[in-house]
Design a protein around this motif. Structure first.
Motif, short mmCIF file in Angstrom:
data_model
loop_
_atom_site.label_atom_id
_atom_site.label_comp_id
_atom_site.label_asym_id
_atom_site.label_seq_id
_atom_site.Cartn_x
_atom_site.Cartn_y
_atom_site.Cartn_z
N UNK A 85 0.85 -1.19 0.00
CA UNK A 85 0.00 0.00 0.00
C UNK A 85 0.89 1.25 0.00
N UNK A 86 0.79 2.02 -1.07
CA UNK A 86 1.52 3.29 -1.10
C UNK A 86 0.77 4.30 -0.22
N UNK A 87 1.50 4.91 0.68
CA UNK A 87 0.88 5.90 1.59
C UNK A 87 1.58 7.24 1.35
N UNK A 88 0.87 8.16 0.73
CA UNK A 88 1.48 9.46 0.41
C UNK A 88 1.65 10.28 1.69
N UNK A 89 2.88 10.70 1.96
CA UNK A 89 3.17 11.48 3.17
C UNK A 89 3.76 12.83 2.75
N UNK A 90 3.71 13.76 3.69
CA UNK A 90 4.30 15.09 3.48
C UNK A 90 3.61 15.84 2.35
N UNK A 91 2.33 15.56 2.12
CA UNK A 91 1.61 16.34 1.12
C UNK A 91 0.52 17.17 1.80
N UNK A 92 -0.50 16.51 2.32
CA UNK A 92 -1.54 17.28 3.00
C UNK A 92 -2.02 16.58 4.27
N UNK B 150 -1.58 11.35 11.07
CA UNK B 150 -2.48 10.73 10.08
C UNK B 150 -1.72 9.72 9.22
N UNK B 151 -0.44 9.99 9.00
CA UNK B 151 0.38 9.03 8.23
C UNK B 151 0.52 7.73 9.03
N UNK B 152 0.83 7.87 10.31
CA UNK B 152 1.01 6.68 11.15
C UNK B 152 -0.32 5.91 11.26
N UNK B 153 -1.41 6.66 11.36
CA UNK B 153 -2.73 6.00 11.45
C UNK B 153 -3.00 5.15 10.20
N UNK B 154 -2.68 5.70 9.03
CA UNK B 154 -2.90 4.93 7.79
C UNK B 154 -1.98 3.71 7.73
N UNK C 45 5.53 4.15 2.60
CA UNK C 45 5.36 5.62 2.58
C UNK C 45 6.03 6.24 1.36
N UNK C 46 5.27 7.01 0.61
CA UNK C 46 5.81 7.75 -0.55
C UNK C 46 5.95 9.19 -0.07
N UNK D 17 12.73 8.48 8.43
CA UNK D 17 12.68 7.47 9.51
C UNK D 17 11.40 6.63 9.37
N UNK D 18 10.33 7.32 9.03
CA UNK D 18 9.06 6.61 8.84
C UNK D 18 9.20 5.56 7.74
N UNK D 19 9.88 5.94 6.68
CA UNK D 19 10.07 5.02 5.57
C UNK D 19 10.94 3.84 5.99
N UNK D 20 11.97 4.14 6.78
CA UNK D 20 12.85 3.04 7.22
C UNK D 20 12.13 2.10 8.17
N UNK D 21 11.26 2.68 9.03
CA UNK D 21 10.50 1.85 9.97
C UNK D 21 9.61 0.85 9.20
N UNK D 22 9.09 1.31 8.08
CA UNK D 22 8.18 0.44 7.30
C UNK D 22 8.91 -0.62 6.51
N UNK D 23 10.23 -0.59 6.56
CA UNK D 23 10.98 -1.65 5.92
C UNK D 23 10.54 -2.99 6.51
N UNK D 24 10.29 -3.92 5.67
CA UNK D 24 9.71 -5.20 6.06
C UNK D 24 10.34 -5.86 7.29
#
Ligand code: SF4
Length: 325
Positions: free
Chosen positions: A257-264, A269-273, A286-287, A300-307
């Motif tokens: 699931x691509x989760x667009x971050x740092x846009x709006x 809300x990013x963590x919730x998604x 996270x994109x 960091x958020x992107x690294x955390x989501x690393x499998x």
């Protein structure tokens, strides 16, 4: 990309190709131009500034705006530049697509079977193409609506670019928004090939009928997007439905699931998604919009989501203590 075609009275031509982005992903317009010119009896080769010598025409294609333009002199009677990368301009901190700069392939080139031989390694037993173009969504961060129109429409049957390869890579922006998508999914199912929708599937447009058909297609990892927080209700309901009907999870039939971050959205809300993806055992990715200028927290958020990290460390606060402060 620019008009193919020949000057009247012109015999066979020497045609050069430049894939400005590099050779990591096959450039579909260049494959089609190569096929068309070869069909006319022309000689087609990759342009090499030191070795090619003088060419009648050179096509340069650039898909990504961030790729630097070709730095060398091109020795040719005519140089034709095309691709999204030449049409995007930065203004007010955002990218804008300049439709008037775009050049479309003429129909006889657009609908030709691509010359896969120019990318032998990347296209081994793999077909690449578009069944549909356009998207009605009009997301502010995306150029598809501007470039291809705000309506998804069928542009080809599978047979136009597939001849029995075991793998199919589809580059359609939003197949499910196309009124003929069931017919196109049926073609993919009948191919028995492994299919990669590399631009993802619009989860909001999934329903019982198309999910049933998708289940019968040999799919690679499925990509969907959870971009707009304002679409939370429909996206989460459809993701649950998809999970229930397919039983897919991170191990069996992977869903990314691509989760667009740092846009709006806020980081909360990013963590919730992302946590919603965890609840279904879908893999969040996270994109980061405008990555270059983004707050370091997003990396960091992107690294955390690393499998390897993500499934063992359920809370971002436990991965990165700075968010607690
Ligand atoms: S749904 Fe996807 S393809 Fe359509 S406008 Fe939004 S980001 Fe672009």
């Amino acid at each position: 990309m620019g008009a193919a075609g020949k000057d009247s009275g012109c015999n066979s031509m020497r045609v050069g190709l430049i894939d400005v982005d590099g050779h990591n992903f096959p450039n579909i317009p260049l494959m089609k131009l190569s096929a068309w010119h070869k069909q006319q009896g022309d000689t087609v080769e990759w342009y090499e500034p030191l070795f090619s010598g003088h060419m009648n025409r050179v096509y340069m294609s650039k898909v990504f705006s961030f790729t630097q333009d070709y730095p060398y002199f091109v020795d040719a009677d005519e140089v034709v530049r095309g691709g999204s990368g030449y049409c995007i301009e930065l203004a007010d901190g955002r990218e804008h697509y300049q439709k008037e700069r775009d050049k479309e392939l003429p129909p006889e080139v657009e609908h030709i079977y691509p010359d896969y031989s120019i990318y032998p390694e990347l296209t081994q037993d793999k077909a690449f193409g578009f069944l549909t173009r356009g998207c009605p969504r009009g997301c502010e961060f995306c150029h598809v609506g501007c470039k291809e129109g705000k309506r998804s429409h069928k542009v080809a049957d599978l047979s136009e670019f597939w001849r029995g390869q075991k793998n199919i890579v589809l580059c359609d922006p939003n197949t499910l928004a196309c009124p003929e998508h069931m017919e196109l999914l049926q073609q993919l199912k009948d191919s028995k090939a492994r299919v990669n929708f590399n631009q993802g599937l619009d989860i909001r447009l999934m329903n019982e009928r198309n999910i049933e058909l998708l289940k019968q297609i040999k799919l690679e990892t499925i990509h969907v997007a959870y971009d707009r927080y304002t679409d939370k209700d429909i996206i989460e309901a459809k993701m649950k439905m998809f999970k229930e009907m397919t039983g897919y999870n991170k191990d069996r039939g992977r869903v990314m699931v691509y989760v667009l971050c740092n846009f709006d959205t806020t980081i909360e809300q990013d963590i919730e998604r992302i946590q919603f993806c965890r609840s279904l055992e879908f893999i969040p990715y996270p994109m980061i919009y405008d990555k270059e200028h983004a707050d370091p927290i997003y990396k960091k958020l992107q690294r955390w989501c690393n499998n390897f990290v993500f499934w063992k460390t359920p809370r971002f606060e436990d991965y990165d203590a700075s968010i607690r402060r």
